[in-house]
Design an enzyme around this catalytic site. Structure first.
Site, short mmCIF file in Angstrom:
data_model
loop_
_atom_site.label_atom_id
_atom_site.label_comp_id
_atom_site.label_asym_id
_atom_site.label_seq_id
_atom_site.Cartn_x
_atom_site.Cartn_y
_atom_site.Cartn_z
N ASN A 44 -42.40 19.50 -49.22
CA ASN A 44 -42.91 18.30 -49.90
C ASN A 44 -44.38 18.52 -50.24
OD1 ASN A 44 -44.61 17.31 -47.61
ND2 ASN A 44 -42.61 17.35 -46.61
N ASP A 94 -35.49 13.19 -35.68
CA ASP A 94 -36.67 12.38 -36.00
C ASP A 94 -37.63 12.50 -34.82
OD1 ASP A 94 -38.55 10.23 -36.29
OD2 ASP A 94 -37.24 9.49 -37.89
N PHE A 124 -46.94 7.37 -39.29
CA PHE A 124 -47.34 7.15 -40.68
C PHE A 124 -46.09 6.76 -41.46
CE2 PHE A 124 -51.65 8.40 -42.12
CZ PHE A 124 -52.22 8.63 -40.89
O1 PMT Z 1 -51.05 15.71 -45.99
P1 PMT Z 1 -51.72 14.92 -47.09
O2 PMT Z 1 -51.61 15.58 -48.44
O3 PMT Z 1 -53.11 14.53 -46.73
O4 PMT Z 1 -50.90 13.55 -47.28
C1 PMT Z 1 -50.90 12.60 -46.27
C2 PMT Z 1 -49.50 12.00 -46.06
C3 PMT Z 1 -49.07 11.24 -47.31
C4 PMT Z 1 -48.47 13.11 -45.77
C5 PMT Z 1 -49.64 11.05 -44.82
O5 PMT Z 1 -50.57 10.05 -45.11
C6 PMT Z 1 -48.30 10.41 -44.49
O6 PMT Z 1 -47.94 9.37 -44.99
N1 PMT Z 1 -47.52 11.07 -43.57
C7 PMT Z 1 -46.17 10.67 -43.25
C8 PMT Z 1 -45.25 11.10 -44.32
C9 PMT Z 1 -43.80 10.81 -43.96
O7 PMT Z 1 -43.07 11.72 -43.68
O8 PMT Z 1 -43.49 9.57 -43.91
P2 PMT Z 1 -42.01 9.01 -43.52
O9 PMT Z 1 -42.07 7.60 -43.92
O10 PMT Z 1 -40.96 9.89 -44.12
O11 PMT Z 1 -41.93 9.20 -41.95
C10 PMT Z 1 -42.39 8.20 -41.07
C11 PMT Z 1 -42.96 8.80 -39.80
O12 PMT Z 1 -41.92 9.50 -39.09
C12 PMT Z 1 -44.08 9.79 -40.03
O13 PMT Z 1 -45.04 9.60 -39.02
C13 PMT Z 1 -43.39 11.14 -39.87
O14 PMT Z 1 -44.29 12.13 -39.34
C14 PMT Z 1 -42.30 10.82 -38.86
N2 PMT Z 1 -41.08 11.66 -38.98
C15 PMT Z 1 -40.32 11.60 -40.10
C16 PMT Z 1 -39.15 12.34 -40.16
C17 PMT Z 1 -38.80 13.18 -39.07
N3 PMT Z 1 -37.71 13.91 -39.11
N4 PMT Z 1 -39.59 13.21 -37.98
C18 PMT Z 1 -40.72 12.47 -37.92
O15 PMT Z 1 -41.44 12.51 -36.92
#
Ligand code: PMT
Length: 398
Positions: free
Chosen positions: A210, A306, A323
Protein backbone atom coordinates in the site's frame (compact mmCIF):
# COMPACT_ATOMS: atom_id res chain seq x y z
CA UNK A 1 8.57 34.46 25.48
CA UNK A 2 9.25 30.74 25.37
CA UNK A 3 12.91 31.23 24.46
CA UNK A 4 13.89 34.12 26.71
CA UNK A 5 17.39 33.64 28.10
CA UNK A 6 18.39 31.20 25.35
CA UNK A 7 21.08 31.95 22.79
CA UNK A 8 20.57 30.32 19.43
CA UNK A 9 23.31 30.32 16.86
CA UNK A 10 21.58 30.29 13.48
CA UNK A 11 23.90 29.15 10.70
CA UNK A 12 22.72 30.08 7.23
CA UNK A 13 24.46 28.37 4.34
CA UNK A 14 24.03 29.29 0.70
CA UNK A 15 20.99 27.98 -1.09
CA UNK A 16 17.82 29.39 -2.52
CA UNK A 17 16.07 28.43 0.74
CA UNK A 18 18.27 30.91 2.66
CA UNK A 19 15.40 33.40 2.54
CA UNK A 20 13.29 31.06 4.70
CA UNK A 21 15.91 31.38 7.44
CA UNK A 22 14.79 34.99 7.82
CA UNK A 23 11.30 33.83 8.85
CA UNK A 24 12.86 31.42 11.32
CA UNK A 25 15.17 34.12 12.69
CA UNK A 26 12.22 36.44 13.18
CA UNK A 27 10.17 33.77 14.96
CA UNK A 28 13.01 32.93 17.31
CA UNK A 29 13.67 36.58 18.11
CA UNK A 30 9.96 37.15 18.75
CA UNK A 31 9.99 34.21 21.15
CA UNK A 32 12.67 36.03 23.15
CA UNK A 33 15.76 34.16 21.95
CA UNK A 34 19.08 35.93 21.52
CA UNK A 35 19.79 34.93 17.90
CA UNK A 36 23.38 35.11 16.62
CA UNK A 37 23.47 34.61 12.87
CA UNK A 38 26.51 33.18 11.12
CA UNK A 39 26.30 33.19 7.32
CA UNK A 40 28.48 31.66 4.65
CA UNK A 41 29.63 33.96 1.87
CA UNK A 42 27.37 32.08 -0.55
CA UNK A 43 24.37 32.65 1.73
CA UNK A 44 25.13 36.37 1.66
CA UNK A 45 24.69 36.22 -2.13
CA UNK A 46 21.13 34.92 -1.72
CA UNK A 47 19.99 37.20 1.11
CA UNK A 48 21.42 40.38 2.57
CA UNK A 49 23.12 40.05 5.98
CA UNK A 50 21.32 43.26 6.92
CA UNK A 51 18.04 41.31 6.92
CA UNK A 52 19.34 39.05 9.68
CA UNK A 53 20.98 41.93 11.51
CA UNK A 54 17.66 43.77 11.64
CA UNK A 55 15.67 40.69 12.64
CA UNK A 56 18.11 39.47 15.29
CA UNK A 57 19.36 42.88 16.48
CA UNK A 58 22.86 41.40 16.45
CA UNK A 59 25.84 41.71 14.14
CA UNK A 60 25.99 38.99 11.53
CA UNK A 61 29.21 36.97 11.36
CA UNK A 62 30.52 36.07 7.91
CA UNK A 63 34.27 36.62 7.78
CA UNK A 64 36.50 34.75 10.24
CA UNK A 65 39.08 37.54 10.08
CA UNK A 66 36.69 40.42 10.60
CA UNK A 67 37.20 40.62 14.37
CA UNK A 68 35.13 43.54 15.65
CA UNK A 69 35.59 42.96 19.39
CA UNK A 70 39.23 42.62 20.44
CA UNK A 71 38.29 41.08 23.80
CA UNK A 72 37.04 37.85 22.17
CA UNK A 73 37.70 35.59 19.20
CA UNK A 74 34.39 35.74 17.40
CA UNK A 75 33.93 32.13 16.27
CA UNK A 76 34.92 30.73 19.68
CA UNK A 77 32.76 33.26 21.49
CA UNK A 78 29.76 32.53 19.23
CA UNK A 79 30.20 28.79 19.75
CA UNK A 80 30.63 29.10 23.53
CA UNK A 81 27.53 31.23 24.02
CA UNK A 82 25.16 29.00 22.05
CA UNK A 83 22.56 26.92 23.87
CA UNK A 84 21.68 25.41 20.52
CA UNK A 85 23.01 25.64 16.98
CA UNK A 86 20.60 25.50 14.08
CA UNK A 87 21.80 25.26 10.49
CA UNK A 88 18.97 26.22 8.15
CA UNK A 89 19.30 25.73 5.29
CA UNK A 90 22.10 23.18 5.52
CA UNK A 91 23.64 22.67 2.10
CA UNK A 92 25.46 19.51 0.99
CA UNK A 93 28.63 21.56 1.37
CA UNK A 94 28.24 22.51 5.04
CA UNK A 95 27.02 18.99 5.90
CA UNK A 96 30.11 17.58 4.18
CA UNK A 97 32.43 20.03 5.91
CA UNK A 98 31.15 19.26 9.39
CA UNK A 99 31.14 15.51 8.74
CA UNK A 100 34.77 15.70 7.67
CA UNK A 101 36.06 18.28 10.14
CA UNK A 102 36.76 20.94 7.54
CA UNK A 103 36.98 24.50 8.91
CA UNK A 104 37.63 26.98 6.11
CA UNK A 105 35.14 29.77 6.74
CA UNK A 106 33.31 31.40 9.63
CA UNK A 107 30.42 28.95 9.82
CA UNK A 108 32.41 25.73 9.46
CA UNK A 109 35.07 26.98 11.89
CA UNK A 110 32.43 27.96 14.46
CA UNK A 111 30.75 24.56 14.12
CA UNK A 112 33.93 22.75 15.11
CA UNK A 113 34.11 24.81 18.29
CA UNK A 114 30.51 24.14 19.31
CA UNK A 115 29.69 21.94 22.30
CA UNK A 116 25.91 22.51 22.38
CA UNK A 117 23.44 20.35 20.39
CA UNK A 118 23.31 20.95 16.63
CA UNK A 119 20.11 20.80 14.58
CA UNK A 120 20.55 20.70 10.81
CA UNK A 121 17.76 21.33 8.30
CA UNK A 122 19.07 20.22 4.90
CA UNK A 123 17.86 21.75 1.64
CA UNK A 124 19.14 20.87 -1.80
CA UNK A 125 18.31 19.23 -5.10
CA UNK A 126 16.78 15.75 -4.71
CA UNK A 127 19.67 13.99 -6.49
CA UNK A 128 22.20 15.82 -4.35
CA UNK A 129 20.27 14.83 -1.22
CA UNK A 130 20.16 11.20 -2.30
CA UNK A 131 23.82 11.11 -3.32
CA UNK A 132 25.64 8.40 -1.34
CA UNK A 133 28.28 10.91 -0.22
CA UNK A 134 25.65 13.23 1.27
CA UNK A 135 23.76 10.33 2.86
CA UNK A 136 27.02 8.96 4.29
CA UNK A 137 27.85 12.39 5.74
CA UNK A 138 24.38 12.66 7.28
CA UNK A 139 24.75 9.18 8.81
CA UNK A 140 28.14 10.12 10.23
CA UNK A 141 26.77 13.29 11.78
CA UNK A 142 23.73 11.48 13.20
CA UNK A 143 26.09 8.97 14.81
CA UNK A 144 27.88 11.89 16.44
CA UNK A 145 24.59 13.20 17.82
CA UNK A 146 23.69 15.86 15.26
CA UNK A 147 19.91 16.09 14.95
CA UNK A 148 18.29 16.41 11.53
CA UNK A 149 15.07 18.10 10.57
CA UNK A 150 14.24 16.11 7.43
CA UNK A 151 13.65 18.05 4.22
CA UNK A 152 10.18 17.97 2.73
CA UNK A 153 9.10 16.68 -0.64
CA UNK A 154 7.69 18.84 -3.39
CA UNK A 155 8.59 21.25 -6.14
CA UNK A 156 12.23 22.26 -5.75
CA UNK A 157 13.74 25.54 -6.92
CA UNK A 158 15.80 23.62 -9.50
CA UNK A 159 12.59 22.45 -11.19
CA UNK A 160 12.72 18.87 -9.90
CA UNK A 161 9.98 17.40 -7.77
CA UNK A 162 11.29 15.32 -4.88
CA UNK A 163 12.84 15.36 -1.43
CA UNK A 164 15.10 18.30 -0.68
CA UNK A 165 12.86 21.23 0.21
CA UNK A 166 13.80 22.96 3.47
CA UNK A 167 11.42 21.98 6.29
CA UNK A 168 8.92 24.74 7.01
CA UNK A 169 10.16 27.39 9.48
CA UNK A 170 7.28 26.40 11.82
CA UNK A 171 8.46 22.83 11.90
CA UNK A 172 12.09 23.81 12.54
CA UNK A 173 10.89 26.17 15.27
CA UNK A 174 8.91 23.35 16.92
CA UNK A 175 12.01 21.15 16.90
CA UNK A 176 14.05 23.96 18.45
CA UNK A 177 11.42 24.51 21.16
CA UNK A 178 11.39 20.80 21.97
CA UNK A 179 15.19 20.71 22.15
CA UNK A 180 15.44 23.75 24.40
CA UNK A 181 12.66 22.64 26.71
CA UNK A 182 12.88 18.91 26.67
CA UNK A 183 9.83 17.87 28.57
CA UNK A 184 10.16 14.18 29.17
CA UNK A 185 6.69 13.04 30.19
CA UNK A 186 7.37 9.54 28.82
CA UNK A 187 10.63 9.10 30.74
CA UNK A 188 11.39 5.39 31.02
CA UNK A 189 8.11 4.27 29.41
CA UNK A 190 8.51 1.48 26.88
CA UNK A 191 6.77 2.57 23.71
CA UNK A 192 6.30 0.23 20.78
CA UNK A 193 5.48 1.86 17.43
CA UNK A 194 4.68 0.19 14.11
CA UNK A 195 5.16 2.03 10.83
CA UNK A 196 5.07 1.57 7.09
CA UNK A 197 3.07 -0.59 4.75
CA UNK A 198 3.54 -4.36 4.87
CA UNK A 199 4.64 -6.19 1.74
CA UNK A 200 2.92 -9.45 0.86
CA UNK A 201 4.83 -11.52 -1.67
CA UNK A 202 3.07 -13.12 -4.64
CA UNK A 203 6.23 -14.58 -6.19
CA UNK A 204 9.94 -13.66 -6.09
CA UNK A 205 9.40 -10.48 -8.13
CA UNK A 206 5.85 -9.37 -7.32
CA UNK A 207 4.01 -8.28 -4.23
CA UNK A 208 0.96 -6.54 -2.78
CA UNK A 209 1.49 -3.44 -0.67
CA UNK A 210 0.00 0.00 0.00
CA UNK A 211 1.00 3.67 -0.11
CA UNK A 212 2.26 4.05 3.45
CA UNK A 213 5.62 5.84 3.54
CA UNK A 214 6.21 5.19 7.24
CA UNK A 215 6.45 8.92 7.96
CA UNK A 216 3.64 9.02 10.51
CA UNK A 217 5.02 6.10 12.51
CA UNK A 218 8.61 7.35 12.31
CA UNK A 219 7.53 10.80 13.51
CA UNK A 220 5.80 9.18 16.49
CA UNK A 221 8.87 7.09 17.30
CA UNK A 222 11.13 10.16 17.16
CA UNK A 223 8.77 12.25 19.28
CA UNK A 224 8.52 9.47 21.86
CA UNK A 225 12.34 9.33 22.08
CA UNK A 226 12.43 13.11 22.65
CA UNK A 227 9.88 12.69 25.43
CA UNK A 228 12.13 10.20 27.20
CA UNK A 229 10.58 6.89 26.13
CA UNK A 230 12.49 3.73 25.38
CA UNK A 231 11.25 3.16 21.87
CA UNK A 232 10.97 0.05 19.75
CA UNK A 233 10.08 0.78 16.14
CA UNK A 234 8.80 -2.14 14.12
CA UNK A 235 8.98 -1.00 10.55
CA UNK A 236 7.65 -2.42 7.33
CA UNK A 237 9.81 -1.41 4.32
CA UNK A 238 10.16 2.38 3.88
CA UNK A 239 12.62 4.74 2.21
CA UNK A 240 13.28 6.50 5.52
CA UNK A 241 16.51 6.50 7.51
CA UNK A 242 16.01 4.52 10.73
CA UNK A 243 15.71 6.98 13.62
CA UNK A 244 17.77 6.77 16.79
CA UNK A 245 15.53 4.45 18.78
CA UNK A 246 16.40 1.79 21.36
CA UNK A 247 15.38 -1.00 18.98
CA UNK A 248 14.61 -0.82 15.27
CA UNK A 249 13.02 -3.97 13.90
CA UNK A 250 12.67 -4.16 10.14
CA UNK A 251 9.95 -6.54 8.95
CA UNK A 252 8.36 -7.18 5.59
CA UNK A 253 4.99 -8.92 5.83
CA UNK A 254 2.00 -8.66 8.14
CA UNK A 255 2.88 -12.09 9.57
CA UNK A 256 6.39 -10.91 10.43
CA UNK A 257 5.00 -7.73 11.98
CA UNK A 258 2.50 -9.81 13.95
CA UNK A 259 5.28 -11.95 15.41
CA UNK A 260 7.54 -8.97 16.16
CA UNK A 261 4.71 -7.16 17.98
CA UNK A 262 3.50 -10.19 19.94
CA UNK A 263 6.99 -11.01 21.24
CA UNK A 264 7.41 -7.47 22.59
CA UNK A 265 3.86 -6.66 23.66
CA UNK A 266 4.01 -7.91 27.27
CA UNK A 267 6.98 -5.62 27.97
CA UNK A 268 5.45 -2.49 26.45
CA UNK A 269 3.67 0.29 28.31
CA UNK A 270 2.31 1.92 25.17
CA UNK A 271 1.68 0.49 21.70
CA UNK A 272 0.96 2.81 18.77
CA UNK A 273 -0.05 1.11 15.54
CA UNK A 274 0.50 3.61 12.75
CA UNK A 275 1.43 0.87 10.26
CA UNK A 276 -0.79 0.10 7.31
CA UNK A 277 -1.03 -3.66 7.62
CA UNK A 278 -2.29 -5.68 4.67
CA UNK A 279 -5.56 -7.34 5.56
CA UNK A 280 -4.86 -10.20 3.14
CA UNK A 281 -1.82 -12.03 1.77
CA UNK A 282 -1.56 -14.42 -1.17
CA UNK A 283 -2.59 -17.84 0.13
CA UNK A 284 0.32 -19.37 -1.74
CA UNK A 285 3.60 -17.62 -2.38
CA UNK A 286 4.98 -18.99 -5.64
CA UNK A 287 8.61 -20.05 -5.41
CA UNK A 288 9.26 -19.21 -9.05
CA UNK A 289 8.12 -16.22 -11.10
CA UNK A 290 4.56 -16.82 -12.25
CA UNK A 291 4.40 -17.20 -16.05
CA UNK A 292 1.74 -15.43 -18.10
CA UNK A 293 0.26 -18.56 -19.68
CA UNK A 294 -3.44 -17.79 -19.28
CA UNK A 295 -5.59 -14.77 -20.17
CA UNK A 296 -6.69 -14.43 -16.59
CA UNK A 297 -4.99 -15.16 -13.32
CA UNK A 298 -6.81 -15.65 -10.07
CA UNK A 299 -4.99 -15.00 -6.86
CA UNK A 300 -6.46 -16.48 -3.72
CA UNK A 301 -5.91 -14.23 -0.74
CA UNK A 302 -5.90 -15.33 2.85
CA UNK A 303 -6.79 -13.11 5.77
CA UNK A 304 -3.87 -11.83 7.87
CA UNK A 305 -4.17 -11.76 11.65
CA UNK A 306 -5.36 -8.40 12.95
CA UNK A 307 -2.42 -7.38 15.10
CA UNK A 308 -4.20 -4.52 16.81
CA UNK A 309 -7.15 -6.72 17.68
CA UNK A 310 -4.85 -9.47 18.97
CA UNK A 311 -3.07 -7.13 21.38
CA UNK A 312 -6.38 -5.49 22.32
CA UNK A 313 -7.64 -8.92 23.44
CA UNK A 314 -4.48 -9.59 25.48
CA UNK A 315 -3.99 -6.19 27.06
CA UNK A 316 -3.55 -5.94 30.80
CA UNK A 317 -1.91 -2.60 31.71
CA UNK A 318 -0.85 -1.53 28.20
CA UNK A 319 -2.14 1.68 26.65
CA UNK A 320 -3.07 0.99 23.03
CA UNK A 321 -3.41 3.53 20.23
CA UNK A 322 -4.76 2.43 16.86
CA UNK A 323 -4.95 4.34 13.62
CA UNK A 324 -7.86 4.31 11.22
CA UNK A 325 -7.37 5.19 7.56
CA UNK A 326 -10.88 6.00 6.33
CA UNK A 327 -12.43 7.30 3.13
CA UNK A 328 -15.99 7.90 4.39
CA UNK A 329 -17.99 8.17 7.65
CA UNK A 330 -14.66 8.67 9.41
CA UNK A 331 -15.91 9.07 12.97
CA UNK A 332 -18.32 6.16 12.81
CA UNK A 333 -15.78 3.74 11.36
CA UNK A 334 -13.02 4.90 13.68
CA UNK A 335 -15.21 4.46 16.76
CA UNK A 336 -16.23 0.98 15.61
CA UNK A 337 -12.56 0.03 15.22
CA UNK A 338 -11.64 1.51 18.59
CA UNK A 339 -14.27 -0.64 20.32
CA UNK A 340 -13.73 -3.82 18.31
CA UNK A 341 -9.97 -3.69 18.76
CA UNK A 342 -10.16 -2.58 22.41
CA UNK A 343 -7.99 0.54 21.91
CA UNK A 344 -7.62 3.38 24.41
CA UNK A 345 -7.35 5.93 21.60
CA UNK A 346 -7.81 5.85 17.86
CA UNK A 347 -6.34 8.35 15.43
CA UNK A 348 -8.58 8.73 12.40
CA UNK A 349 -7.38 10.20 9.15
CA UNK A 350 -9.61 10.77 6.16
CA UNK A 351 -7.14 9.66 3.53
CA UNK A 352 -9.16 11.27 0.71
CA UNK A 353 -8.26 14.73 2.02
CA UNK A 354 -5.38 16.64 0.42
CA UNK A 355 -2.51 16.80 2.93
CA UNK A 356 -3.77 13.84 4.98
CA UNK A 357 -2.84 10.19 5.23
CA UNK A 358 -0.52 8.18 3.03
CA UNK A 359 2.80 9.56 1.84
CA UNK A 360 2.40 13.25 2.63
CA UNK A 361 4.57 15.23 5.04
CA UNK A 362 1.40 16.46 6.75
CA UNK A 363 -1.69 14.85 8.21
CA UNK A 364 -5.16 15.91 9.31
CA UNK A 365 -6.44 13.74 12.14
CA UNK A 366 -9.13 13.40 14.76
CA UNK A 367 -8.33 11.53 17.94
CA UNK A 368 -11.11 9.58 19.67
CA UNK A 369 -11.50 7.66 22.87
CA UNK A 370 -14.45 5.52 24.00
CA UNK A 371 -16.48 8.64 24.79
CA UNK A 372 -15.94 10.28 21.41
CA UNK A 373 -13.80 13.09 20.06
CA UNK A 374 -10.75 14.04 22.15
CA UNK A 375 -8.96 16.39 19.77
CA UNK A 376 -9.36 17.39 16.16
CA UNK A 377 -6.15 18.57 14.51
CA UNK A 378 -6.06 20.70 11.37
CA UNK A 379 -3.42 20.08 8.71
CA UNK A 380 0.02 20.06 10.32
CA UNK A 381 3.32 18.23 9.92
CA UNK A 382 3.34 14.59 10.96
CA UNK A 383 5.94 15.59 13.59
CA UNK A 384 3.46 17.99 15.15
CA UNK A 385 0.66 15.38 15.00
CA UNK A 386 3.05 13.01 16.77
CA UNK A 387 3.82 15.59 19.47
CA UNK A 388 0.16 16.29 20.14
CA UNK A 389 -0.81 12.62 20.13
CA UNK A 390 1.94 11.76 22.61
CA UNK A 391 0.96 14.67 24.83
CA UNK A 392 -2.51 13.13 25.10
CA UNK A 393 -1.09 9.65 25.68
CA UNK A 394 1.26 10.84 28.42
CA UNK A 395 -1.48 12.80 30.17
CA UNK A 396 -3.60 9.63 30.21
CA UNK A 397 -0.82 7.46 31.53
CA UNK A 398 -0.82 9.63 34.62
O1 PMT B 1 2.98 6.00 6.59
P1 PMT B 1 2.46 7.33 6.10
O2 PMT B 1 2.68 7.53 4.61
O3 PMT B 1 2.96 8.46 6.93
O4 PMT B 1 0.86 7.32 6.24
C1 PMT B 1 0.29 7.29 7.50
C2 PMT B 1 -0.91 6.32 7.55
C3 PMT B 1 -2.01 6.83 6.63
C4 PMT B 1 -0.48 4.92 7.12
C5 PMT B 1 -1.36 6.31 9.05
O5 PMT B 1 -1.75 7.60 9.42
C6 PMT B 1 -2.53 5.36 9.24
O6 PMT B 1 -3.69 5.72 9.11
N1 PMT B 1 -2.22 4.07 9.60
C7 PMT B 1 -3.20 3.01 9.68
C8 PMT B 1 -3.56 2.54 8.33
C9 PMT B 1 -4.48 1.35 8.38
O7 PMT B 1 -4.07 0.26 8.08
O8 PMT B 1 -5.66 1.59 8.83
P2 PMT B 1 -6.83 0.46 9.00
O9 PMT B 1 -8.04 1.27 9.21
O10 PMT B 1 -6.78 -0.49 7.85
O11 PMT B 1 -6.40 -0.34 10.30
C10 PMT B 1 -6.80 0.08 11.58
C11 PMT B 1 -5.74 -0.25 12.62
O12 PMT B 1 -5.57 -1.67 12.70
C12 PMT B 1 -4.38 0.34 12.32
O13 PMT B 1 -3.81 0.77 13.54
C13 PMT B 1 -3.60 -0.84 11.77
O14 PMT B 1 -2.20 -0.75 12.08
C14 PMT B 1 -4.24 -2.02 12.50
N2 PMT B 1 -4.22 -3.29 11.75
C15 PMT B 1 -4.90 -3.42 10.58
C16 PMT B 1 -4.92 -4.64 9.94
C17 PMT B 1 -4.20 -5.72 10.48
N3 PMT B 1 -4.19 -6.90 9.88
N4 PMT B 1 -3.53 -5.56 11.64
C18 PMT B 1 -3.53 -4.37 12.27
O15 PMT B 1 -2.92 -4.23 13.33
Amino acid sequence: MLMRGKTILLGVSGGIASYKAAALCSKLAQAGANVRVVMTESAAKFIAPLTFQALSRNDVLIDTFDEKDSSVISHIDAADRADLVVIAPATANIIGKLANGIADDMLSTTLLAVTSPILMAPAMNVHMYEHPAVQENIRRLRDRGVIFCEPGEGQLACGYVGKGRLAQPDEIYARIAALLHPERPLEGKRVLVTAGGTVERIDPVRYITNDSSGRMGYAIAEAAVRMGAVVTLISAPTALTPPQVAEWVPVTSAMEMFEAVMVRFADSDVVIKAAAVADYRPAVQAEQKIKKNEDTLTLTLQKNPDILQAIGERKTFQFIVGFAAETERVQQHAMEKLKRKNCDLIVANDVTQEGAGFGSATNIVSIFDRNGLVRSLPMMSKQEVANQLLEIVSSRLG
